[in-house]
Design a protein around this motif. Structure first.
Motif, short mmCIF file in Angstrom:
data_model
loop_
_atom_site.label_atom_id
_atom_site.label_comp_id
_atom_site.label_asym_id
_atom_site.label_seq_id
_atom_site.Cartn_x
_atom_site.Cartn_y
_atom_site.Cartn_z
N MET A 92 -2.52 -1.74 4.12
CA MET A 92 -2.72 -1.39 2.72
C MET A 92 -3.20 0.05 2.52
O MET A 92 -2.89 0.67 1.51
N HIS A 115 -0.52 2.87 0.57
CA HIS A 115 -0.89 3.38 -0.75
C HIS A 115 -1.49 4.78 -0.73
O HIS A 115 -1.79 5.33 -1.79
N PHE A 167 -4.95 -0.54 -10.56
CA PHE A 167 -4.99 -1.80 -9.82
C PHE A 167 -4.97 -2.98 -10.79
O PHE A 167 -4.18 -3.93 -10.64
N HIS A 213 -8.46 -4.49 -2.90
CA HIS A 213 -8.65 -3.32 -3.76
C HIS A 213 -9.37 -2.20 -3.01
O HIS A 213 -9.17 -1.03 -3.27
N GLU A 241 -8.87 -1.12 -0.13
CA GLU A 241 -7.95 -0.27 0.64
C GLU A 241 -6.83 0.31 -0.21
O GLU A 241 -6.19 1.27 0.18
N VAL A 242 -6.58 -0.33 -1.37
CA VAL A 242 -5.49 0.13 -2.24
C VAL A 242 -5.97 1.25 -3.17
O VAL A 242 -5.28 2.24 -3.39
#
Ligand code: HEM
Length: 170
Positions: free
Chosen positions: A118, A122, A132, A164, A166-167
């Motif tokens: 991830m 991203h 998100f 979230h 890592e995104v």
């Protein structure tokens, strides 16, 4: 029509916000077992399997249901002015396939996730918390259009929420 649909999902979005907060306090368990093509050092397993959710996987219609869901999801994303800039230039077929693989693996459907972790997937996209939440709203719209029961939707969302960390990267 789209606006109305979005407004109706606000309570579920609030639920997700709660899940996000709950996820923020738990620790990331990094497992390097997934055969992803690119792995950022220290990144969490992007597709941790939950075999106990095989019943939820069936409620999504199995792998075929997830493939159909991704068709719907990409249509909703591209119709959403908040999300279109992120997705208009990416390879749609690849992203749909990797999302279906990832969700299938997570829901204990036995798929192998072949995409990036991830963080790597991203890193180039400058994603904030509002982005998100908007994507999650669109996923909820797509799942509801596919007739996936709310309980099953929320099981999946609870597993995605901790990602979230890592995104979101700005
Ligand atoms: C829990 C939330 C999310 C999950 C599980 C997720 C999952 C994925 C997966 C599996 C891929 C394909 C990986 C690969 O390219 O190898 C991907 C790619 C992508 N995601 Fe996400 N994603 C999430 C949130 C977001 C958000 C919030 C945005 C932007 C608002 C976003 C934008 C993108 C874009 C633009 C790509 C294509 C990357 C590229 O080809 O360069 N994602 N995502």
């Amino acid at each position: 029509m789209f606006q109305n649909t979005r407004v109706r999902f606000r309570p579920v979005a609030l639920l997700l916000a709660g899940l996000l907060l709950a996820g923020a306090s738990s620790s990331v368990t990094a497992q390097d077992t997934s055969p992803t093509v690119e792995r950022t050092p220290g990144a969490a397993d992007p597709a941790p399997a939950h075999p106990e959710l095989a019943g939820v996987f069936e409620e999504f219609g199995g792998r075929a249901g997830l493939d159909a869901l991704m068709e719907e999801f990409m249509s909703v994303l591209l119709a959403d002015p908040r999300m279109r800039p992120f997705f208009e230039k990416v390879e749609h077929d690849r992203v749909k396939r990797q999302l279906a693989e990832q969700f299938c693996a997570i829901l204990g459907g036995g798929c192998v996730y072949t995409g990036r972790d991830m963080i790597a997937a991203h890193a180039a996209h400058g994603i904030d918390r509002a982005d998100f939440n908007a994507l999650v709203e669109d996923l909820q719209i797509a799942m509801s259009k596919r007739g996936i029961p709310f309980r099953a939707q929320n099981k999946l969302l609870a597993l995605l929420a901790p990602m979230h960390r890592e995104v979101i990267n700005r």
